[in-house]
Design an enzyme around this catalytic site. Structure first.
Site, PDB file in Angstrom:
ATOM      1  N   ARG A 259       0.814  -1.205   0.000  1.00 40.98           N
ATOM      2  CA  ARG A 259       0.000   0.000   0.000  1.00 40.98           C
ATOM      3  C   ARG A 259       0.860   1.273   0.000  1.00 40.98           C
ATOM      4  NH1 ARG A 259      -5.686   0.343   0.821  1.00 40.98           N
ATOM      5  NH2 ARG A 259      -5.794  -1.794   0.127  1.00 40.98           N
TER       6      ARG A 259
ATOM      7  N   TYR B 251       0.632   4.536  -2.433  1.00 42.88           N
ATOM      8  CA  TYR B 251       0.491   5.906  -1.928  1.00 42.88           C
ATOM      9  C   TYR B 251       1.581   6.824  -2.488  1.00 42.88           C
ATOM     10  CZ  TYR B 251      -2.940   4.153   1.432  1.00 42.88           C
ATOM     11  OH  TYR B 251      -4.040   3.586   2.016  1.00 42.88           O
TER      12      TYR B 251
ATOM     13  N   TYR C  99     -12.841  11.251  -1.959  1.00 43.10           N
ATOM     14  CA  TYR C  99     -14.182  11.222  -1.360  1.00 43.10           C
ATOM     15  C   TYR C  99     -14.107  11.563   0.133  1.00 43.10           C
ATOM     16  CZ  TYR C  99     -13.983   6.614   0.987  1.00 43.10           C
ATOM     17  OH  TYR C  99     -13.706   5.574   1.818  1.00 43.10           O
TER      18      TYR C  99
ATOM     19  N   HIS D  64     -13.835  13.890   3.301  1.00 42.53           N
ATOM     20  CA  HIS D  64     -12.894  15.006   3.482  1.00 42.53           C
ATOM     21  C   HIS D  64     -11.575  14.544   2.880  1.00 42.53           C
ATOM     22  CE1 HIS D  64     -10.079  17.752   5.233  1.00 42.53           C
ATOM     23  NE2 HIS D  64     -11.020  18.403   5.904  1.00 42.53           N
TER      24      HIS D  64
ATOM     25  N   ALA E 268     -17.035  11.072   6.735  1.00 40.46           N
ATOM     26  CA  ALA E 268     -17.955  10.093   7.342  1.00 40.46           C
ATOM     27  C   ALA E 268     -18.238  10.482   8.795  1.00 40.46           C
ATOM     28  CB  ALA E 268     -17.340   8.700   7.268  1.00 40.46           C
TER      29      ALA E 268
ATOM     30  N   GLN F  21     -12.422   2.111   9.786  1.00 40.20           N
ATOM     31  CA  GLN F  21     -11.934   0.938   9.038  1.00 40.20           C
ATOM     32  C   GLN F  21     -12.018  -0.373   9.826  1.00 40.20           C
ATOM     33  OE1 GLN F  21      -9.195   3.129   5.793  1.00 40.20           O
ATOM     34  NE2 GLN F  21      -8.024   2.156   7.353  1.00 40.20           N
TER      35      GLN F  21
ATOM     36  N   THR G 138     -18.254   2.392  10.101  1.00 39.44           N
ATOM     37  CA  THR G 138     -17.465   3.053  11.144  1.00 39.44           C
ATOM     38  C   THR G 138     -18.135   2.700  12.470  1.00 39.44           C
ATOM     39  OG1 THR G 138     -16.830   4.874   9.686  1.00 39.44           O
ATOM     40  CG2 THR G 138     -16.701   5.315  12.037  1.00 39.44           C
TER      41      THR G 138
HETATM   42  C1  SAM Z   1     -10.030   5.443   3.631  1.00 40.29           C
HETATM   43  S1  SAM Z   1     -11.168   6.017   4.813  1.00 40.29           S
HETATM   44  C2  SAM Z   1     -11.881   7.337   3.920  1.00 40.29           C
HETATM   45  C3  SAM Z   1     -12.434   8.428   4.789  1.00 40.29           C
HETATM   46  C4  SAM Z   1     -12.977   9.588   4.009  1.00 40.29           C
HETATM   47  N1  SAM Z   1     -11.892  10.343   3.383  1.00 40.29           N
HETATM   48  C5  SAM Z   1     -13.805  10.530   4.884  1.00 40.29           C
HETATM   49  O1  SAM Z   1     -13.505  11.719   4.899  1.00 40.29           O
HETATM   50  O2  SAM Z   1     -14.743  10.080   5.534  1.00 40.29           O
HETATM   51  C6  SAM Z   1     -12.363   4.738   4.759  1.00 40.29           C
HETATM   52  C7  SAM Z   1     -13.121   4.640   6.053  1.00 40.29           C
HETATM   53  O3  SAM Z   1     -14.015   5.744   6.170  1.00 40.29           O
HETATM   54  C8  SAM Z   1     -15.216   5.334   6.797  1.00 40.29           C
HETATM   55  N2  SAM Z   1     -16.314   5.483   5.830  1.00 40.29           N
HETATM   56  C9  SAM Z   1     -16.229   5.566   4.491  1.00 40.29           C
HETATM   57  N3  SAM Z   1     -17.470   5.686   3.950  1.00 40.29           N
HETATM   58  C10 SAM Z   1     -18.323   5.669   4.993  1.00 40.29           C
HETATM   59  C11 SAM Z   1     -19.731   5.747   5.100  1.00 40.29           C
HETATM   60  N4  SAM Z   1     -20.511   5.845   4.014  1.00 40.29           N
HETATM   61  N5  SAM Z   1     -20.284   5.703   6.332  1.00 40.29           N
HETATM   62  C12 SAM Z   1     -19.527   5.583   7.447  1.00 40.29           C
HETATM   63  N6  SAM Z   1     -18.196   5.491   7.404  1.00 40.29           N
HETATM   64  C13 SAM Z   1     -17.596   5.547   6.196  1.00 40.29           C
HETATM   65  C14 SAM Z   1     -15.043   3.851   7.169  1.00 40.29           C
HETATM   66  O4  SAM Z   1     -14.538   3.761   8.496  1.00 40.29           O
HETATM   67  C15 SAM Z   1     -14.025   3.407   6.153  1.00 40.29           C
HETATM   68  O5  SAM Z   1     -13.326   2.267   6.574  1.00 40.29           O
END
Ligand code: SAM
Length: 277
Positions: free
Chosen positions: A66, A70, A92, A94, A124, A166, A234
């Site tokens: 990974r 990155y 996607y 923030h 999220a 995650q 989450t």
């Molecule tokens: C790589 S991170 C991305 C976070 C994203 N950049 C954000 O600002 O929310 C991926 C994690 O974000 C959370 N996540 C992403 N989509 C979600 C959703 N629709 N509802 C709740 N948590 C979410 C989960 O914990 C997931 O494992």
């Protein structure tokens, strides 16, 4: 040749409703748009604004570490700017939350004298605050990546809220190799050192599409290992108890009514209050 620049924008979780006018303007105005989003609706929204936009998704490859992916993502953004392009990268949620390459590219470009900045987006966690009616100021709030939380042996403050990101990839060693270890029971056992096993937590999934409802499944900690977790899950653990107040200090600070505030809060907004069944 024009001097390149980078703007990193967020598309929110439910792109059609969450993307800001400022992010839309940058996507349209940029010479080059790179993007990494979680669903087809978000991808289509970006392509509608900028048909030549290029996804970074292809940089993920089975078996590739990974951190290499990155670094390649960072290099793609940096290279576009060095070529003199007005570059916009769209992530996607923030764009600075769980988006290491975006931060790395901005840091690198700034040291090279380029203009590079990030615009905030709806994460999220922001959706969780809204859907669960959680104000992080009420009891305080801790936010961790689930695997990192356990590996670094964090001791949660059980008088504050706890958010774990995650959880679906808990214990996966995807970052190093493409092996999956189902280890959610390890997370449960770790949390059980601090919370009762019947402490109810919420598996939260913010809606990604207009008109859809959030998933808010409350389960006892002991049953988490059997629950369905997805890449959009989450975890939210409400506080297990209320932090005691230092009444002597409150008195010294001239805040004698704080004890009453604390008591009212406990009565009106109890910390571990999932919806009644
Ligand atoms: C790589 S991170 C991305 C976070 C994203 N950049 C954000 O600002 O929310 C991926 C994690 O974000 C959370 N996540 C992403 N989509 C979600 C959703 N629709 N509802 C709740 N948590 C979410 C989960 O914990 C997931 O494992």
């Amino acid at each position: 040749m024009n001097k390149g620049s980078l703007v990193v924008v967020g598309t929110g979780i439910q792109t059609v409703g969450h993307i800001t006018p400022e992010a839309v303007a940058w996507i349209k105005w940029a010479d080059t748009v790179l993007y990494l989003v979680a669903d087809l609706v978000a991808e289509n929204a970006i392509l509608k604004l900028k048909p030549e936009a290029q996804t970074l998704e292809g940089l993920y490859e089975k078996g590739k570490p990974r951190y290499v992916t990155y670094r390649q993502m960072t290099d793609r953004m940096v290279d576009c700017v060095r070529k003199g392009q007005r570059t916009c990268a769209a992530y996607y949620g923030h764009p600075g939350v769980f988006a290491y390459p975006a931060h790395a590219a901005i840091r690198k470009l700034r040291t090279e004298g380029y203009e590079a900045r990030m615009l905030p987006g709806i994460s999220a966690e922001d959706c969780l605050f809204a859907d669960l009616g959680l104000d992080p100021a009420t009891y305080g709030c801790q936010s961790y990546e689930a695997t990192h939380f356990v590996l670094t042996r964090r001791r949660p403050d059980t008088t504050a809220s706890l958010i774990l990101w995650q959880p679906d990839s808990f214990g996966h060693v995807k970052a190093l190799m493409d092996v999956q270890v189902s280890a959610i029971a390890v997370l449960v056992d770790y949390l059980a050192q601090f919370y009762p096993r019947d402490h109810r937590l919420c598996i939260y999934e913010a809606p990604m599409y207009l008109g859809c409802a959030a998933r808010m499944d409350w389960v006892p900690l002991a049953e988490l290992a059997e629950a369905r977790l997805t890449p959009a899950s989450t975890l939210y653990l409400p506080p297990a108890e209320i932090a005691p107040m230092d009444l002597e200090l409150a008195e010294k600070l001239g805040l004698p009514s704080m004890a009453q505030v604390q008591a009212d809060l406990a009565r009106l907004d109890p910390p571990s209050a999932p919806p009644a069944e």
